[in-house]
Design a protein around this motif. Structure first.
Motif, PDB file in Angstrom:
ATOM      1  N   UNK A  81       0.082   4.238   0.755  1.00 31.39           N
ATOM      2  CA  UNK A  81      -0.119   5.070   1.926  1.00 31.39           C
ATOM      3  C   UNK A  81       0.696   4.562   3.100  1.00 31.39           C
ATOM      4  N   UNK A 127       5.814  15.109   4.550  1.00 30.21           N
ATOM      5  CA  UNK A 127       5.077  13.849   4.653  1.00 30.21           C
ATOM      6  C   UNK A 127       3.596  14.070   4.341  1.00 30.21           C
ATOM      7  N   UNK A 128       3.052  15.169   4.852  1.00 28.01           N
ATOM      8  CA  UNK A 128       1.636  15.465   4.586  1.00 28.01           C
ATOM      9  C   UNK A 128       1.440  15.718   3.085  1.00 28.01           C
ATOM     10  N   UNK A 143      -4.756  13.203   9.547  1.00 27.00           N
ATOM     11  CA  UNK A 143      -4.913  12.613   8.220  1.00 27.00           C
ATOM     12  C   UNK A 143      -5.064  11.101   8.326  1.00 27.00           C
ATOM     13  N   UNK A 193       1.518  12.411   1.272  1.00 26.38           N
ATOM     14  CA  UNK A 193       0.288  11.667   1.537  1.00 26.38           C
ATOM     15  C   UNK A 193      -0.870  12.235   0.713  1.00 26.38           C
ATOM     16  N   UNK A 194      -0.932  13.565   0.627  1.00 26.92           N
ATOM     17  CA  UNK A 194      -1.985  14.196  -0.163  1.00 26.92           C
ATOM     18  C   UNK A 194      -1.798  13.900  -1.647  1.00 26.92           C
ATOM     19  N   UNK A 217      -0.462  14.999  10.499  1.00 30.91           N
ATOM     20  CA  UNK A 217      -0.328  13.651   9.948  1.00 30.91           C
ATOM     21  C   UNK A 217      -1.257  12.685  10.685  1.00 30.91           C
ATOM     22  N   UNK A 242      -3.032  10.570  -2.363  1.00 27.50           N
ATOM     23  CA  UNK A 242      -4.494  10.539  -2.285  1.00 27.50           C
ATOM     24  C   UNK A 242      -5.123  11.146  -3.535  1.00 27.50           C
ATOM     25  N   UNK A 243      -4.538  12.223  -4.042  1.00 30.05           N
ATOM     26  CA  UNK A 243      -5.169  12.956  -5.133  1.00 30.05           C
ATOM     27  C   UNK A 243      -4.800  12.406  -6.510  1.00 30.05           C
ATOM     28  N   UNK A 272       0.838  -1.197   0.000  1.00 30.54           N
ATOM     29  CA  UNK A 272       0.000   0.000   0.000  1.00 30.54           C
ATOM     30  C   UNK A 272       0.875   1.250   0.000  1.00 30.54           C
ATOM     31  N   UNK A 276      -8.093   8.921   6.853  1.00 31.71           N
ATOM     32  CA  UNK A 276      -7.863   7.977   5.754  1.00 31.71           C
ATOM     33  C   UNK A 276      -8.148   6.552   6.183  1.00 31.71           C
ATOM     34  N   UNK A 296      -9.636  16.516   5.939  1.00 27.26           N
ATOM     35  CA  UNK A 296      -9.138  17.573   5.044  1.00 27.26           C
ATOM     36  C   UNK A 296      -9.426  18.954   5.628  1.00 27.26           C
ATOM     37  N   UNK A 329      -3.146  23.920   9.148  1.00 28.00           N
ATOM     38  CA  UNK A 329      -2.025  24.456   8.374  1.00 28.00           C
ATOM     39  C   UNK A 329      -2.093  25.966   8.306  1.00 28.00           C
TER      40      UNK A 329
END
Lengths: 160, 395
Positions: A27, A65-66, B150, A69-70, B147, A73-74, A25, B154, B166, B173
């Protein structure tokens, strides 16, 4: 005690890195990558370079990292589809590894005994940044400001 | 006498460690760290239990009702009842959820909140981990919160959870930047990232009565207000509890959590609130220093926790008083007002420093702040361009 800590952190970091490279995975791989960065930051702490370690945690775990991860996801379309083993990737990774190992082994400085580690305090970093490296710092500042303005323009509402 | 009461916890720790005097050095080090961690957990989990019942009591008082009053005297044992209820509740994990990440997320959130609590000086010689870059540590570790949120959204494998996450991340942020920039003037003026030094820099008194806390300078006052508002948003409290608007939408990233995991989220939120308020006390309200020299008889930690409880009371008060803001209003305020004002604070602090840190500096920095505030309020005057809200992506 510090060598025991080194071994523990090394095992942790390597395990996390291995997991980041091999997990199915995407993620999970990204989250393991964040764990690897925690391990790296711990190394900096062990070396007395608190500031670098904290900056690593701050920038890489808090932001990069965020972002990763985004991005996953996108952009991910074929979730769960097995893409097979990527031999080209293995080759490239191996080549990079060989190159790095060769360059590390051939440098002169590795044979020099490390001097006693002086704790890298925030104050010393500040002194160096604002005295010797003030121009690079300013250039990076301008670059980042330009990037910020660019991002703002990208998301700005179109005039009707 | 007052000095020994002031140092009673420090002395108690030394006494405990003296039992280990003959053991190797690393064991003493580990024991010292463990004592610090234990004390931190004991104090703040007790405070969490206390504040959860006090909050309901105060909210009830402000809304003209009784609040919890059935369990124990004045309903004081309510947290125990709540805890037992949460513990014996069924822990529901969605069938298609990512079990491991679903579990790790609340744990990570709570761990982050506890770590950030560790760098705050609670009294004279009472900082659990006194490190050189304490302020940076606070924000570096705190940035893992996003994180964790998130991961919660998720791993639940639920559209509402993901959307809620989100929203929460977007909010955190946008307010992390002003939160950090409002800290900058203090760090600049003190010249250190160490919380103990920042507290020490606010130790003196003008004429022995007026403490030299940074909140009493124009830049400090502005930065304190901005920091408090940003902290309010970071800890997802009303009026900025958009991620989980209890009365309007599903519970955001916590939708698929139940039982003790939900309680852990709740706890992490409160611990984060304590951490942000504690940092505000350290940075602007003089940390553990007494408000006047004559009051120094009272132990330092008492002063710290009194200031902390005043800030916590304001949190609860705001929750009882203000309606929830809209998401877009909140973002607009962050980028158009709070951020420029935060930069103005940085400049005003520099002006204050170069004008001699006295009355002249005080007036000059007030001038800078006033100019920026006036310009911003003219530019951002919404009355002139009042128009129906436009939905860009939902048409």
């Amino acid at each position: 005690m510090s060598s025991a800590a080194f071994v523990i952190i090394a095992i942790f970091t390597l395990a996390a890195a291995l997991a980041a490279g091999t997990l199915r995975s995407l993620m999970h791989a990204a989250l393991c990558f964040a764990l690897t960065l925690v391990g790296l930051a711990a190394f900096f702490f062990l070396l007395g370079a608190e500031f670098v370690g904290l900056a690593l945690v701050f920038i890489y775990i808090g932001a990069v990292a965020v972002l990763i991860v985004f991005t996953i996801l996108l952009t991910q379309r074929d979730v769960g589809k097995d893409r097979g083993f990527n031999w080209a990737g293995v080759l490239i990774a191996f080549a990079v590894f060989c190159g790095l190992t060769w360059s590390i082994l051939t440098t002169q400085s590795i044979s020099i005994v490390a001097p006693h580690i002086r704790a890298l305090t925030v104050k010393r970093i500040g002194d160096v940044l604002m005295a010797s490296y003030v121009w690079p710092l300013q250039c990076v500042g301008v670059l980042l400001t330009a990037a910020l303005i660019g991002a703002l323009i990208l998301v700005m509402e179109e005039k009707r | 006498m007052s000095k020994s009461i002031d140092q009673v916890f420090v002395n108690a720790k030394h006494w405990l460690l003296s039992w280990l005097a003959s053991s190797p050095g690393w064991l003493i080090q580990v024991a010292s760290i463990l004592i610090n961690i234990f004390m931190l957990l004991a104090v703040f989990l007790t405070l969490f239990a206390l504040i959860s019942v006090l909050e309901r009591k105060i909210l009830a008082r402000m809304q003209n009702r009784y609040g919890p009053n059935r369990v124990g005297p004045f309903g004081l044992f309510q947290p125990i009842a709540d805890g037992i209820k949460m513990l014996i509740k069924e822990d529901i994990v969605p069938a298609r959820a990512d079990k491991l990440v679903h579990f790790v997320s609340p744990v990570l959130l709570a761990a982050v909140a506890i770590l950030t609590l560790g760098v705050i000086p609670y009294g004279r010689n009472m900082t659990p981990f006194a490190i050189d870059g304490g302020i940076l540590f606070f924000f570096a570790v705190g940035s893992a919160t996003e994180l964790a949120v998130f991961m919660a959204g998720w791993a639940s494998n639920n559209k509402f959870s993901m959307l809620g996450a989100m929203r929460a991340i977007a909010q955190m942020f946008s307010y992390e930047l002003p939160l950090i920039i409002t800290v900058l003037p203090v760090v600049m003026v003190v010249g250190s990232l160490m919380p103990d030094r920042i507290v020490a820099a606010q130790a003196e008194y003008t004429f022995g009565v007026v403490p030299r806390w940074f909140v009493f300078t124009p830049w400090g006052f502005t930065a304190f207000i901005l920091f408090f508002v940003s902290g309010l948003v970071e800890s997802n409290r009303t009026p900025f509890d958009v991620p989980e608007g209890e009365s309007e939408i599903v519970a955001g990233h916590m939708t698929e959590y139940s039982g003790f995991k939900y309680a852990t989220f709740f706890m992490a939120e409160y611990l984060g609130m304590f951490a942000v308020s504690g940092l505000a006390v350290t940075l602007f309200l003089g940390g553990w220093h007494a408000p006047a020299r004559v009051f120094e008889i009272v132990p330092s930690y008492v002063w710290f926790f009194m200031k902390l409880s005043v800030l916590l009371f304001v949190y609860i008060w705001l929750r009882a008083t203000l309606p929830r803001t809209r998401v877009d209003q909140m973002m607009n305020v962050a980028w158009k007002f709070i951020l420029p004002m935060a930069f103005a604070c940085v400049i005003a602090a520099a002006v204050w420093h170069y004008a001699g840190r006295g009355l002249r500096g005080w007036l000059w920095s007030l001038f800078v702040i006033a100019i920026v505030y006036t310009v911003l309020s003219i530019v951002l005057d919404t009355r002139r361009k009042f128009a129906p809200r436009v939905y860009r992506f939902a048409e």
